[in-house]
Structures are given as structure tokens and as C-alpha cells.
Design an enzyme around this catalytic site. Structure first.
Site, mmCIF file in Angstrom:
data_model
loop_
_atom_site.group_PDB
_atom_site.id
_atom_site.type_symbol
_atom_site.label_atom_id
_atom_site.label_comp_id
_atom_site.label_asym_id
_atom_site.label_seq_id
_atom_site.Cartn_x
_atom_site.Cartn_y
_atom_site.Cartn_z
ATOM 1 N N CYS A 134 -0.132 4.120 2.289
ATOM 2 C CA CYS A 134 -0.112 3.891 3.883
ATOM 3 C C CYS A 134 1.448 4.062 3.960
ATOM 4 O O CYS A 134 1.733 4.653 5.091
ATOM 5 C CB CYS A 134 -0.360 2.406 4.260
ATOM 6 S SG CYS A 134 -1.810 1.864 3.600
ATOM 7 N N ASP A 135 2.302 3.661 3.288
ATOM 8 C CA ASP A 135 3.755 3.694 3.678
ATOM 9 C C ASP A 135 4.603 4.518 2.682
ATOM 10 O O ASP A 135 5.886 4.755 3.113
ATOM 11 C CB ASP A 135 4.092 2.095 3.491
ATOM 12 C CG ASP A 135 3.405 1.381 4.288
ATOM 13 O OD1 ASP A 135 2.915 1.708 5.582
ATOM 14 O OD2 ASP A 135 3.204 0.124 4.082
ATOM 15 N N CYS A 194 0.946 -1.159 -0.006
ATOM 16 C CA CYS A 194 0.031 0.031 0.034
ATOM 17 C C CYS A 194 0.909 1.266 0.074
ATOM 18 O O CYS A 194 1.473 1.664 1.067
ATOM 19 C CB CYS A 194 -1.077 -0.047 1.221
ATOM 20 S SG CYS A 194 -1.675 1.438 1.421
#
Ligand code: NAP
Length: 307
Positions: A137-138, A134
């Protein structure tokens, strides 16, 4: 044990829409969120192709709007995860979560899909230490770093483009010499000067001691191997449906997707399904919403016909 008219399992666009329709039919559905409220869309940076939002909007914002709309009509959302269901004896169905056991007269399954893994050495051990599924997200953790993206589909291009906001260099490693992604994303990716492509190449190992340091690759045409230094590995190679809970209870296709009858009903009367858990083809917010609406309508009709 709590008895419910309708339980919806899963809170992505399909589940939230099914709950809204069931709520408007005054069934006061209980929506059990699963471990990620909003599903995959909640970790999508921007949704550009959902009609009605010409400027696009952030995934979490869309989830919030859909949740508000479902709740406005009486849907009740609880943050919990289903651990077991018993469907074979027919309605009422048993639905067990971490904290409670329920009976449901009608059921809508909208448990979605999860990202595939490569299944190579180093992948599992380095998740959260440079291996990610993701970018939203990261991506932030890779400011001014080098990352590789694995895959050649729309997800790989979209997420790779997102990563160019942070990373110095985004190398896409694809197993063929041609992208699967649609023209728009393909063009944008090809034109982005931070992105480059490693063709006809597969990953054989992710190397790292506590964090990702390199990937070992093999060119499938020349059969040569190489070690590429990198700080992160983002993997976007498709999805598998979240149907473990229903194995042996509902009909599935060979890939594990739930089989529905064209009116959203699964192989067990009274159990309906919507969204990616039963759709290996479209996988769009717009299609999941449509399928959720159908399931919400059909569960209501099934309950009425039964009386
Ligand atoms: P996808 O279209 O199935 O693409 C998966 C990619 O991963 C393919 O390029 C495939 O290679 C590669 N791959 C699969 N298994 C692999 C393995 N074991 N090792 C190496 N590579 C592997 O999946 P997706 O990109 O997640 O997209 C899924 C659906 O969602 C598509 O219908 C897509 O159009 C849609 N989507 C749309 C948008 C958008 O419209 N903005 C964004 C994201 C997704 P091959 O090409 O060789 O098969």
C-alpha cells in the site's frame, strides 16, 4: 428485516470460497465484504504459492477472479460492514450491518486477522505519516528513502524485499539474533544488497513531528539504546484474529481465535468459520481456500439435515 439462507461475513479467500460452494449448492449466499474487499490478499503485491498459477499473480487479481467465480454461481456480494451479531438463541441468527439488519439460517464467519501493533509511543500517532503495516500500500511513498522493517518472519522478509524496489535502504530490526522466516525468503533477504539487519534489538519509540524521523531502539543483549534516523517504519509482527464481534457468543482459544470442531463448525450449531479467524497456524491462501470450501459444504449439509 431481510431473511437469508446463508450469510458469509468476510471477503478474503476463505469467505469467497465458502460463498462459491454455498452458491453452487443453490443457497444464493449473501457475502458481506467487510471494510477491505478481498481481505489481506487484496494488499498483497504478488501471490507466488497458490497452486494453478505457476507464474504467480497479483493479490487483487486473484480476489477479482475468486469474486467472479462466486458470483457466477449466484453469490451476492455487498460492500458493507457487520456491526453486531446475535448467535446465542440459535438459527436464525441476527446480523446487523451499517445499513441493514438480516436474519441468516446458516452463517459462515471468515473475518480474517489484522496486523499486531508494537504498542510503543509514537506508533499510533504516526500511522499514515511514515508508520505502515503494508508495503504494497505505502511502499511507493518511500522512493529513494530509508526505511526500517520490524519483525523476523516471512511477512517481514517478503514486505522488506518489496520495499527494496523503492527505498534506498531497508534495515530489518529483529528482537532476536535469528530470523523466523523460511529458508527461501531468508536467503533472498540476506542476499539483497539494499537490506541490512539490526539483531537483538527492539523499538522503544517512534520519533517524529508530523512524520517519522527516527526510531529509538534498545539492544536486548547489551541493554544499550540508540536513535536511528529513518523515513518510514514498516511493522510486521504477526496478526490477531478479528473476533471482537463474537466475544461472549462463540468459543475462542486463549489468543482469541474461534474454535471449530474439525468440520468447520463453531461452538454454536449452524455457525461455521473458515480462514485466519480460526487458523493461527497455516495462514495461506491455499489453506484458507480449503477451509472456506469446507465451511461452504458444511453449512449446506447442516441446513439440509435440519429440515
Ligand atoms: P510470524 O511468523 O508470527 O512472525 C512474526 C515476527 O515478528 C517474528 O519474527 C517475531 O519475533 C516478531 N515479533 C512478534 N511480536 C513482536 C514484538 N512485540 N516486537 C518485536 N518483534 C515481534 O508472522 P508473519 O511473518 O506475519 O507470518 C505469519 C504466517 O504467515 C507464518 O506461518 C508465515 O510462514 C506465513 N507467511 C508466509 C508467506 C509466504 O509463504 N510467502 C508470507 C507471509 C507470511 P520472534 O521470531 O522472536 O518470535
Amino acid at each position: 428485516m431481510e431473511r437469508e439462507k446463508v450469510i458469509v461475513i468476510g471477503s478474503g479467500p476463505a469467505g469467497l470460497t465458502a460463498a462459491m460452494y454455498a452458491a453452487r449448492a443453490r443457497l444464493e449466499p449473501l457475502l458481506i465484504s467487510g471494510n477491505q474487499l478481498g481481505g489481506q490478499i487484496s494488499i498483497t503485491y504478488e501471490v507466488e504459492n497458490y497452486p494453478g498459477f505457476p507464474q504467480g499473480l497479483a493479490g487483487p487479481e486473484l480476489v477479482e477472479l475468486m469474486q467472479k467465480q462466486a458470483e457466477r454461481f449466484g453469490a451476492r456480494l455487498i460492500v458493507d460492514e457487520v456491526t453486531q451479531v446475535s448467535l446465542k438463541d440459535g438459527s436464525p441468527f441476527m446480523v446487523k450491518t451499517f445499513s441493514q439488519e438480516y436474519q441468516a439460517e446458516g452463517l459462515v464467519i471468515a473475518t480474517g486477522a489484522s496486523p499486531n501493533r508494537l504498542g510503543i509511543p509514537g506508533e499510533e500517532a504516526l500511522i499514515g505519516r511514515g508508520v505502515s503495516f503494508c508495503a504494497t500500500c505505502d511502499g511507493f511513498f518511500f522512493r529513494d528513502k530509508d526505511v526500517v522493517v520490524v519483525g523476523g518472519g516471512d511477512s517481514a522478509m517478503e514486505e522488506g524485499l518489496f520495499l527494496t524496489r523503492f527505498a534506498n535502504r531497508v534495515r530489518v530490526i529483529h528482537r532476536r539474533g535469528e530470523l523466523r522466516a523460511g529458508e527461501t525468503l531468508k536467503r533472498r533477504a540476506m542476499e539483497n544488497e539494499k537490506m541490512s539487519f539490526v539483531w537483538d534489538t527492539v523499538l522503544e519509540e517512534i520519533v517524529g513531528n508530523g512524520k517519522v524521523q527516527a526510531v529509538r531502539t534498545r539492544n536486548v543483549k547489551s541493554d544499550t539504546t540508540e536513535e536511528l534516523q529513518t523515513d518510514g517504519v514498516f511493522i510486521f509482527i504477526g496478526h490477531f484474529p478479528n473476533t471482537d464481534l463474537f466475544k461472549g457468543q462463540l468459543a475462542m482459544d486463549p489468543m482469541g481465535y474461534l474454535v471449530t470442531d474439525g468440520r468447520a463448525m463453531t461452538s454454536v450449531p449452524g455457525v461455521f468459520a473458515a480462514g485466519e479467524v480460526q487458523d493461527p497456524v497455516y495462514r495461506q491462501v491455499a489453506t484458507s481456500v480449503g477451509q472456506g470450501a469446507a465451511a461452504g459444504m458444511m453449512v449446506e449439509r447442516w441446513l439440509v439435515d435440519r429440515e
